[in-house]
Enzyme design. Sequence first.
Site, PDB file in Angstrom:
ATOM      1  N   HIS A 816       0.861  -1.185   0.000  1.00  0.00           N
ATOM      2  CA  HIS A 816       0.000   0.000   0.000  1.00  0.00           C
ATOM      3  C   HIS A 816       0.899   1.237   0.000  1.00  0.00           C
ATOM      4  CE1 HIS A 816      -3.187  -2.715   2.036  1.00  0.00           C
ATOM      5  NE2 HIS A 816      -3.345  -2.715   0.722  1.00  0.00           N
ATOM      6  N   GLU A 998       1.598  -4.650  11.563  1.00  0.00           N
ATOM      7  CA  GLU A 998       0.965  -3.331  11.501  1.00  0.00           C
ATOM      8  C   GLU A 998       1.751  -2.338  12.349  1.00  0.00           C
ATOM      9  OE1 GLU A 998      -1.374  -2.601   9.602  1.00  0.00           O
ATOM     10  OE2 GLU A 998      -2.533  -4.395   9.147  1.00  0.00           O
TER      11      GLU A 998
END
Length: 1157
Positions: A816, A998
């Site tokens: 991303h 994350e």
Amino acid sequence: MSVYGQNNFTWNGTLRQLDSSYSGFYTGLGQPSMTASSSSSSGLEVLLSALQNVGDVESTLNILSVLDELLSAGTDRRIHYMIRKGGSEALLTALVKCGHTFNPNYTILLPLLHLLAKVGHRDRHIGMKAEEAGAVLLTLNLLKHNAEDARRAAACLWVIQVFCSSVSTANLIGENHGLDVIYHLIPQYLTKHLHAIKAAINTFSALLSTKANVHSAVSKGYISGLLWLYEDWHSKDTQDVAIAIRHALLCCLLKATDSTAGRQAFVSQGGIRLLYQSTQTCLLSKSLECLVEPSVQLMRKCLPKIPLPVTSDQSAYTFLLPGTQHAFLDAGMAPDKSSDESDAEEAEYNHEASNRDYDDDLETDLNKLRLPPDPDRPKELLAQYSCLCPELSHDFQELDRSSEPGESSTASSSSSDDDEVVLLDKERIRTTASGGSSSSSDGSYSKRRILIRDTPAATYLATCDFHSHSSILSTSPGLRTMVREAMGEASPCHRGEELDDDEEGESHHRTIIDRLLERHGACIPSHNPKLYRAIASKTKSIPGFTILAFPDFWGHLPPPGHEPMAPRKPNVQRQKVFEDIQRFLKTDDIINQVVFDLEDNDLQCPSDSLRFFSKFESGNLRKATQVRRYEYDLILNPDVNSSQHTQWFYFEVSNMVADVQYRFNVINCEKSNSQFNYGMQPVLYSVKEALEGRPHWVRTGMEMCYFRNNFCPAQGRRKTTFYTLTFTITFKHSEDVCYLAYHYPYTYSALKAHLKVLQKSVDPAKVFFQQQTLCSTLAENSCPVVTITACPASRRWKDLHQLRNRPYIVLTSRVHPGESNASWVMKGTLEFLCSNDLVAQSLREAFVFKIIPMLNPDGVINGTNRCDLNSKDLNREWCKPDPVLSPTIYHTKGFLYYLNSIGRTPLVFCDYHGHSRKKNVFLYGCSIKETLWQSGSAVDTVGLKEDPGYRTIAKTLDRIAPTFSFNSCNFLVEKSRSATARVVVWREMGVLRSYTMENTYNGCNQGIYKGLQTGTREHQDMGMKFCHSLLSVTKDTKILYSRKLINHIDLDNNILDHKSHNSFEDDEPPCAEEIEYSGDCPKLKGTDLDSDVNSNMVGSDEDEEGDKEHSARKHQQDSVGQSQQSSINGHLFPLQTRLPSADSEKRDLRNGVSISN
């Protein structure tokens, strides 16, 4: 009223007493005895049956009193039990029986209506039950005939209010003129009977829960009437005794404006101006704070929708995909239903799905959890990936001879020629400077340009610049002198053939960049500005960038100290919303001038406004509009070939004035919440600070908030809700050149330059470092793959055998593009693995690392947030990736298949991501048992065998990494994430330890970094700590239990510094202020329906006098079936002034009280 004097009793005990009492009671009446001992009846059922059958007043009152006492003493569970036993039906039957008499007995009716209101309030089907019993119109007629009696009217109104929980019932009441009856019961300002007036307003609000009733109210002018009433009560209630009435009117208006017709009527009648003015007075008194929030919500909801001021919802960048005739896929025609692996958000781009049960998303099909699907390609195609394992075939001849640093060539070196970059002086790059002041088309500013070599290919960069305005010279004499000297040496932008004529003379000149580097001495570790510029010359972008952003060229050093999270100013969002509302009400100071447009190169920028620029690698800003003198609306560019995914921003701003607060509003954000509401700040880089020796990206911005706005898509083709990120910045220097970004930028060119520096930094006799090209992207940029391991001690068979049997660890990142923090973590991993650290040496000896540090180069280059050039989220393409449209995923998966096919399945796979909605760092993994347990599956998991080793790395990180939180980790397999890297690698390749890591954009709420925002230093440290955690999975017991290594990573000390907390506390609490438009009005304390009913039951002297007066007139009333017109001729209160009719209200609004000016 109660026949029981006891205060403390039990439910069962009371029912037993009632059983014995009412058994005798029924026998005395000659009716069959019904007791709790009967197999078909309970004590409660006896009471309910008696309520429907007894005829005398005293017995009925006793039953109602007992029921009320029982229900009041317990919790809602008792009422729900009564509802299940038919309590609602019994009360409705009793109401119909008592209310249908010619002269109803209100001694019974009042407590019956009160009890029905309490019970019906908890019965979701009370409306339908009332319709079936015939109680709806009966209650409405009772209201008509008791409009002059406050207590009776209030009781009827509460019952009608609970009936309106059913749409059909509310429509039935509306069709029978219920709206008219109840609207005319709402008086102008009074100080008496406030509970009855409030009941009338609340009931009218309940009726407005249906579209039909709202349209009827709008057509009859009732919206303007409600506004008129609110203004009347607000202006006359100087002692604040009727706050509840004013609050109820606001809640009523909130209901009325749920429909488009209601909002249009509200706006056309000046509702926004009225509420804005009244709210300003409410802010002066603490006691009126409860009126401010519903007023603000009402104004926000009713502000007219404004299309984004762009020519198209589609991105300004388009790319012709292979095999297509059109430049883009129209991804904006329908909402994107993909959920966000990186952000762990349920249906992030589909708000309707946000209410679904999370457990429904868990995979419960045991076959899908246990059995891998068939490979997506023939096994014969896997052989092509053998070249990506040079360590398996390399002969390491350099171990037998002395070699120069960087000479560790491999068999695949020829395939990576395009990756080879040499320094500026070896590339014969010609740089020149202008002979005078170089001005833009509007003549307002000049640029200082850094030129790189010209290339024939049109897709290559022709020049690499960084923007700087001539006015910066006024605040930096040294820089002014330096640039003036450089500007006088040559003219800019000569073609290559022209430069050939001057080659000899030009060798005696020094370029601007050389002067900058010499005078200011940029010395960023692992960063070489000249190398960066050379690599950027080969980076291919859609618009053909010709400018280098200064921070990327010059480099960045972490700030010397930690940066705390920004405190949230109380009611800061309210303040910003008020400023936005003023745009609608007061346009005198609104400039509304476009000062930057990505699609308009000829735009003239006013001399006194800020100047913006984003046409550089990873830049994202589509449009900037000056709203007020020091306020700017910013519009972000959607992902390429798409009309959505706006979050990442990175742009230049200049021409500022020091010590002035500038407000920036990013108005087309798409996520429903953001860490900007919880202390996060964007980052700023100052060129002037950098040239003075402080090249830092620093957190900046005050008055941060993130909330829903009233903008909509320009073409209205998709249902999109936009949010505003607003913040203020006070620049330190006038005429500076600054850069603002969502997070610390990390470009593709920075990665390529960093890999080149790392390759030159390692000792090829000790470290096997090989950079290769995995594949080319859609835009023909190379996707690098890096191999890192330890060189064998010698060329002996034993040492080579040990090397070629080391387990593999595969790490990926930046799928991303907007998750730049993932690249900084990967940078920390790469630097650590190439270092001389003892743990790094041990890891290299234990594992072979295969690292793909940027899975989406094209997205990073072109400043997208989530997608590749094909407008697809590449982390949803892992199941069946397209070799043409998703080449990096296709070949990464193919490489993993290859490792699996040769018996070298990775021991660990980890995909680095960024997280925009949570704090800390954590892992997502995969577990069959945990998924089945959490989903409540009927599958017996006792016999399932599962290696618990998937938790090992997470538990280790929890001990050694200050930013890591084990309790935030999740090991569930969700259906919506079945196509992500983590799940596919786990399911198809059988990698037990397959993770998504994350990393927060914000900071930590635990441990030593609690309350601090993370910077690049912390990100890189996390990359290093992840490497440390891999010691826990090594099969080399000698390394695992090495006392020297254990002391080196210092486990014990870190345990004291860090402690994870409850798993649910990592999720942010509700924001201090409503992000969305709230459709529900916040309740006042102590003003629930039960409290209102109880207060009405107590009564007052005034009520008693009203009862007597009503009794004297009751024989003059018509029958229950008289027409509506005669019924509304009476008033709720005999002394009140008659409210004007809808027509007269309109005249009053025009000629008397004006609420639109």
